[in-house]
Design a protein around this motif. Structure first.
Motif, PDB file in Angstrom:
ATOM      1  N   ALA A 287       3.755 -15.234  -9.552  1.00  0.00           N
ATOM      2  CA  ALA A 287       2.851 -14.188 -10.068  1.00  0.00           C
ATOM      3  C   ALA A 287       1.391 -14.448  -9.686  1.00  0.00           C
ATOM      4  O   ALA A 287       0.469 -14.133 -10.447  1.00  0.00           O
ATOM      5  N   GLY A 288       1.195 -15.025  -8.493  1.00  0.00           N
ATOM      6  CA  GLY A 288      -0.172 -15.212  -7.987  1.00  0.00           C
ATOM      7  C   GLY A 288      -0.966 -16.294  -8.696  1.00  0.00           C
ATOM      8  O   GLY A 288      -2.165 -16.417  -8.474  1.00  0.00           O
ATOM      9  N   GLN A 289      -0.299 -17.085  -9.546  1.00  0.00           N
ATOM     10  CA  GLN A 289      -1.024 -18.097 -10.324  1.00  0.00           C
ATOM     11  C   GLN A 289      -1.094 -19.419  -9.560  1.00  0.00           C
ATOM     12  O   GLN A 289      -0.505 -20.424  -9.954  1.00  0.00           O
ATOM     13  N   GLY A 290      -1.816 -19.388  -8.477  1.00  0.00           N
ATOM     14  CA  GLY A 290      -2.020 -20.592  -7.672  1.00  0.00           C
ATOM     15  C   GLY A 290      -3.486 -20.632  -7.297  1.00  0.00           C
ATOM     16  O   GLY A 290      -4.081 -19.610  -6.948  1.00  0.00           O
ATOM     17  N   CYS A 291      -4.079 -21.833  -7.379  1.00  0.00           N
ATOM     18  CA  CYS A 291      -5.515 -21.920  -7.089  1.00  0.00           C
ATOM     19  C   CYS A 291      -5.791 -21.648  -5.622  1.00  0.00           C
ATOM     20  O   CYS A 291      -6.818 -21.079  -5.273  1.00  0.00           O
ATOM     21  N   ALA A 292      -4.852 -22.052  -4.744  1.00  0.00           N
ATOM     22  CA  ALA A 292      -5.111 -21.958  -3.301  1.00  0.00           C
ATOM     23  C   ALA A 292      -4.508 -20.709  -2.677  1.00  0.00           C
ATOM     24  O   ALA A 292      -4.451 -20.587  -1.456  1.00  0.00           O
ATOM     25  N   VAL A 293      -4.068 -19.744  -3.494  1.00  0.00           N
ATOM     26  CA  VAL A 293      -3.460 -18.532  -2.924  1.00  0.00           C
ATOM     27  C   VAL A 293      -4.512 -17.742  -2.144  1.00  0.00           C
ATOM     28  O   VAL A 293      -5.706 -17.804  -2.436  1.00  0.00           O
ATOM     29  N   GLN A 294      -4.034 -17.005  -1.149  1.00  0.00           N
ATOM     30  CA  GLN A 294      -4.942 -16.178  -0.351  1.00  0.00           C
ATOM     31  C   GLN A 294      -4.968 -14.800  -1.005  1.00  0.00           C
ATOM     32  O   GLN A 294      -4.092 -13.969  -0.775  1.00  0.00           O
ATOM     33  N   SER A 295      -5.952 -14.604  -1.863  1.00  0.00           N
ATOM     34  CA  SER A 295      -5.962 -13.381  -2.678  1.00  0.00           C
ATOM     35  C   SER A 295      -6.886 -12.301  -2.119  1.00  0.00           C
ATOM     36  O   SER A 295      -6.984 -11.214  -2.685  1.00  0.00           O
ATOM     37  N   ARG A 296      -7.587 -12.634  -1.006  1.00  0.00           N
ATOM     38  CA  ARG A 296      -8.340 -11.593  -0.283  1.00  0.00           C
ATOM     39  C   ARG A 296      -7.745 -11.492   1.118  1.00  0.00           C
ATOM     40  O   ARG A 296      -7.756 -12.473   1.867  1.00  0.00           O
ATOM     41  N   LEU A 297      -7.228 -10.338   1.461  1.00  0.00           N
ATOM     42  CA  LEU A 297      -6.688 -10.138   2.810  1.00  0.00           C
ATOM     43  C   LEU A 297      -7.728  -9.389   3.634  1.00  0.00           C
ATOM     44  O   LEU A 297      -8.140  -8.277   3.267  1.00  0.00           O
ATOM     45  N   LEU A 298      -8.157  -9.982   4.745  1.00  0.00           N
ATOM     46  CA  LEU A 298      -9.171  -9.372   5.605  1.00  0.00           C
ATOM     47  C   LEU A 298      -8.494  -8.881   6.885  1.00  0.00           C
ATOM     48  O   LEU A 298      -7.880  -9.685   7.608  1.00  0.00           O
ATOM     49  N   VAL A 299      -8.598  -7.579   7.139  1.00  0.00           N
ATOM     50  CA  VAL A 299      -7.948  -7.006   8.334  1.00  0.00           C
ATOM     51  C   VAL A 299      -8.981  -6.209   9.136  1.00  0.00           C
ATOM     52  O   VAL A 299      -9.979  -5.722   8.582  1.00  0.00           O
ATOM     53  N   PRO A 300      -8.742  -6.032  10.451  1.00  0.00           N
ATOM     54  CA  PRO A 300      -9.716  -5.298  11.272  1.00  0.00           C
ATOM     55  C   PRO A 300      -9.863  -3.853  10.787  1.00  0.00           C
ATOM     56  O   PRO A 300      -8.855  -3.203  10.453  1.00  0.00           O
ATOM     57  N   ALA A 301     -11.090  -3.356  10.762  1.00  0.00           N
ATOM     58  CA  ALA A 301     -11.325  -1.972  10.323  1.00  0.00           C
ATOM     59  C   ALA A 301     -10.519  -1.005  11.188  1.00  0.00           C
ATOM     60  O   ALA A 301      -9.991  -0.004  10.696  1.00  0.00           O
ATOM     61  N   SER A 302     -10.375  -1.373  12.478  1.00  0.00           N
ATOM     62  CA  SER A 302      -9.649  -0.479  13.402  1.00  0.00           C
ATOM     63  C   SER A 302      -8.170  -0.368  13.033  1.00  0.00           C
ATOM     64  O   SER A 302      -7.491   0.565  13.455  1.00  0.00           O
ATOM     65  N   ARG A 303      -7.661  -1.329  12.255  1.00  0.00           N
ATOM     66  CA  ARG A 303      -6.230  -1.281  11.881  1.00  0.00           C
ATOM     67  C   ARG A 303      -6.067  -1.237  10.353  1.00  0.00           C
ATOM     68  O   ARG A 303      -5.003  -1.576   9.842  1.00  0.00           O
ATOM     69  N   TYR A 304      -7.121  -0.801   9.673  1.00  0.00           N
ATOM     70  CA  TYR A 304      -7.107  -0.833   8.201  1.00  0.00           C
ATOM     71  C   TYR A 304      -6.032   0.090   7.618  1.00  0.00           C
ATOM     72  O   TYR A 304      -5.251  -0.321   6.746  1.00  0.00           O
ATOM     73  N   GLU A 305      -5.993   1.332   8.129  1.00  0.00           N
ATOM     74  CA  GLU A 305      -5.006   2.288   7.586  1.00  0.00           C
ATOM     75  C   GLU A 305      -3.587   1.779   7.854  1.00  0.00           C
ATOM     76  O   GLU A 305      -2.703   1.885   6.999  1.00  0.00           O
ATOM     77  N   GLU A 306      -3.402   1.213   9.061  1.00  0.00           N
ATOM     78  CA  GLU A 306      -2.085   0.664   9.419  1.00  0.00           C
ATOM     79  C   GLU A 306      -1.714  -0.477   8.451  1.00  0.00           C
ATOM     80  O   GLU A 306      -0.582  -0.533   7.954  1.00  0.00           O
ATOM     81  N   ALA A 307      -2.695  -1.353   8.165  1.00  0.00           N
ATOM     82  CA  ALA A 307      -2.428  -2.489   7.260  1.00  0.00           C
ATOM     83  C   ALA A 307      -2.058  -1.978   5.868  1.00  0.00           C
ATOM     84  O   ALA A 307      -1.137  -2.503   5.227  1.00  0.00           O
ATOM     85  N   LYS A 308      -2.750  -0.968   5.404  1.00  0.00           N
ATOM     86  CA  LYS A 308      -2.440  -0.431   4.059  1.00  0.00           C
ATOM     87  C   LYS A 308      -1.012   0.124   4.034  1.00  0.00           C
ATOM     88  O   LYS A 308      -0.267  -0.076   3.068  1.00  0.00           O
ATOM     89  N   ALA A 309      -0.637   0.809   5.132  1.00  0.00           N
ATOM     90  CA  ALA A 309       0.721   1.382   5.190  1.00  0.00           C
ATOM     91  C   ALA A 309       1.761   0.257   5.215  1.00  0.00           C
ATOM     92  O   ALA A 309       2.806   0.343   4.541  1.00  0.00           O
ATOM     93  N   ILE A 310       1.466  -0.797   5.974  1.00  0.00           N
ATOM     94  CA  ILE A 310       2.403  -1.944   6.044  1.00  0.00           C
ATOM     95  C   ILE A 310       2.594  -2.526   4.634  1.00  0.00           C
ATOM     96  O   ILE A 310       3.718  -2.796   4.197  1.00  0.00           O
ATOM     97  N   LEU A 311       1.477  -2.698   3.929  1.00  0.00           N
ATOM     98  CA  LEU A 311       1.573  -3.283   2.585  1.00  0.00           C
ATOM     99  C   LEU A 311       2.305  -2.355   1.623  1.00  0.00           C
ATOM    100  O   LEU A 311       3.128  -2.808   0.820  1.00  0.00           O
TER     101      LEU A 311
END
Ligand code: NAD
Length: 493
Positions: A287-311
């Protein structure tokens, strides 16, 4: 539901209840109902534990008897092995780890880390020769000796309690310190077992002590203030870490801090499997309760809509395959407590108010409670798009199953965003061009960094934070050396 064995304190070589007889209920995150009872240590118990640890350090040969230390810590490890089933039970019922997570981060990784400590221990140096040098008309031979710092208070959190308890207790013991372990109020059983098995292993009285109680601050504050304690090794929130540093200054304590994080994963546009890199960042494990989890995902603006659809697709596929206490394939259960559930839900509301849009989740799910009572602390795997890095949901540690997705323009912008955080604990970067990925990895101000999925956390390598994520190193040889101090001796020849 299971009833866990009563969690007892361990003071001066004896298992015991609180001096005043108090106990408290340990609440199962799955049901919100009591899963067991724990002794509720008061000031007298903490005082006795400190006195015992001090005596054991000052009056026995624990600090200098390396052979005995290795022998007992190895025997102790074998006893934990024999209690794997109990450890798994504790991870499940106290920490709320789903069965698919119990075996990984909770028990296996923790015990593997212990083995790593035992493997690196022989490389520990007790002396360093600096050679001779002339001064005042004579030759002087100088050498450093590395000595255990003394009495260590290990104050630990609830999220991966076995892993953090081992990270501190085993390293401090191997270094020759005596220890007072103070686990979080929610996970006393994972602390109590250190006392029970220490008694069985036959450690000299006072070398290990375990105290816990319902008040999150009482024992910790006493340990931080007491001049008989030499070093505080703390893992927990940044707020409490700051307070410990401030209060510890009164007695000039050695302070070691492993704190919160808001780590960024950067997926560059040339990542070989862009969809997999994006989808695998779903923040669901424990449930995301880890100190070292990657909780910010940074993706290229040019592929932002694609990344949102993938997620959107990935979260959809994950669906309702979480939160079943009996399912060994599930890696996500509830969050630890009602308080934590309310905190995470308030961040979800904040995200909406800040103008982010929900790609997935967003709701509490008490219906997941196995007893049908609705008392469990369940929150849907949640993902926010249309997030900018200045939003509070992008800056503050949520410590729940909530991922935020942020666009970047180019590599320099990705680095700027990743570094635009008060935290600096972990992070990752993925690219088809290794040199490019390495350049990004080197530019992030963080304690650990993964390149193309590289595993940067293990018991044989150091782990630590920068900025508000803490100071010092745990694990590896460096993790044992944290508990040593240098004395320089010079002899006139
Ligand atoms: P917390 O800071 O509330 O509590 C941690 C420990 O400190 C507990 O044992 C608690 O009882 C004790 N404590 C509370 N107040 C105290 C005080 N005033 N003085 C001394 N001790 C006190 O943290 P938590 O909620 O148990 O754990 C979650 C936090 O831990 C998150 O911020 C997470 O990022 C962090 N964490 C960090 C790491 C790491 O390695 N950096 C690992 C795991 C968890």
């Amino acid at each position: 539901m299971t009833t866990l064995p009563d969690a007892q304190l361990f003071i001066d070589g004896k298992l015991c209840g609180a001096a005043n007889g108090s106990t408290y209920d340990v609440i199962s995150p799955w049901t919100g109902q009591p899963a067991g009872k724990a002794a509720d240590a008061g000031a007298a118990d903490v005082d006795a534990a400190i006195a015992a640890a001090r005596r054991a350090f000052d009056d026995t040969d624990w600090a200098t008897n390396h052979v005995l230390r290795l022998e007992l810590v190895t025997k102790y490890r074998a006893l934990f092995e024999a209690n794997r089933a109990r450890l798994s039970d504790l991870a499940l019922h106290e920490a709320g780890a789903a069965l698919g997570a119990v075996g990984r981060a909770h028990v296996d990784m923790a015990l593997d880390g212990w083995d790593d400590y035992l493997r690196v221990f022989p490389a520990l140096k007790y002396e360093r020769d600096y050679g001779t040098r002339p001064a005042f008309g004579g030759e002087h031979h100088r050498f450093a000796v590395y000595e255990p710092v003394g009495v260590v208070a290990a104050i630990t959190p609830w999220n991966v309690p076995l892993y953090v308890n081992i990270g501190k207790v085993v390293a401090a013991l191997l270094a020759g310190c005596t220890v007072i372990l103070k686990p979080a109020p929610n996970t006393p059983g994972m602390g109590a077992i250190f006392g029970e098995l220490a008694a069985e292993a036959g450690f000299p009285a006072g070398v290990i002590n375990v105290v816990f109680g319902s008040d999150p601050a009482l024992a910790g504050e006493m340990l931080v203030h007491d001049p008989r304690v030499d070093l505080i090794s703390f893992t927990g929130s940044t707020g409490v870490g700051k307070r410990i540093m401030e209060q510890g200054a009164q007695t000039l304590k050695r302070i070691f801090l492993e704190l919160g994080g808001k780590s960024a994963k950067i997926v560059l546009e040339d990542a070989p499997d862009f969809a997999m890199e994006v989808a695998s960042t779903m923040l669901v494990f424990h449930a995301g309760q880890g100190c070292a989890v990657q909780s910010r995902l940074l993706v290229p603006a040019s592929r932002y809509e694609e990344a949102k659809a993938i997620l959107g697709h990935a979260y959809g596929r994950f669906g309702d395959n979480w939160g079943d206490i009996t399912n060994p394939a599930h890696i996500m259960g509830p969050v630890i407590s009602k308080r934590q559930m309310e905190r995470v839900m308030s961040y979800i509301e904040l995200g909406k108010a800040e103008g982010a849009t929900l790609i997935a989740g967003g709701k509490a799910r008490p219906d997941k409670s196995p007893d049908g009572g609705g008392g469990g602390f369940f929150i849907e795997p949640t993902c926010f798009g249309d997030v900018t890095n200045d939003m509070r949901i992008a800056q503050e540690e949520i410590f729940g199953p909530v991922l935020v997705v942020i666009p970047f323009k180019d590599d320099a912008d990705a680095i700027r965003i990743a570094n635009d955080s008060s935290y600096g604990l972990s992070g990752g970067v993925s690219s088809g061009d290794v040199d490019r990925a390495m350049k990004v990895a080197r530019a992030i101000r963080t304690g650990t960094m993964s390149v193309n999925g590289g595993m940067c956390i293990a018991g044989d390598i150091p782990f630590g934070g920068r900025k508000a994520s803490g100071m010092g190193q745990e694990w590896g040889l460096e993790g044992i050396e944290e508990f040593l101090e240098t004395k320089l001796i010079a002899r006139r020849l």
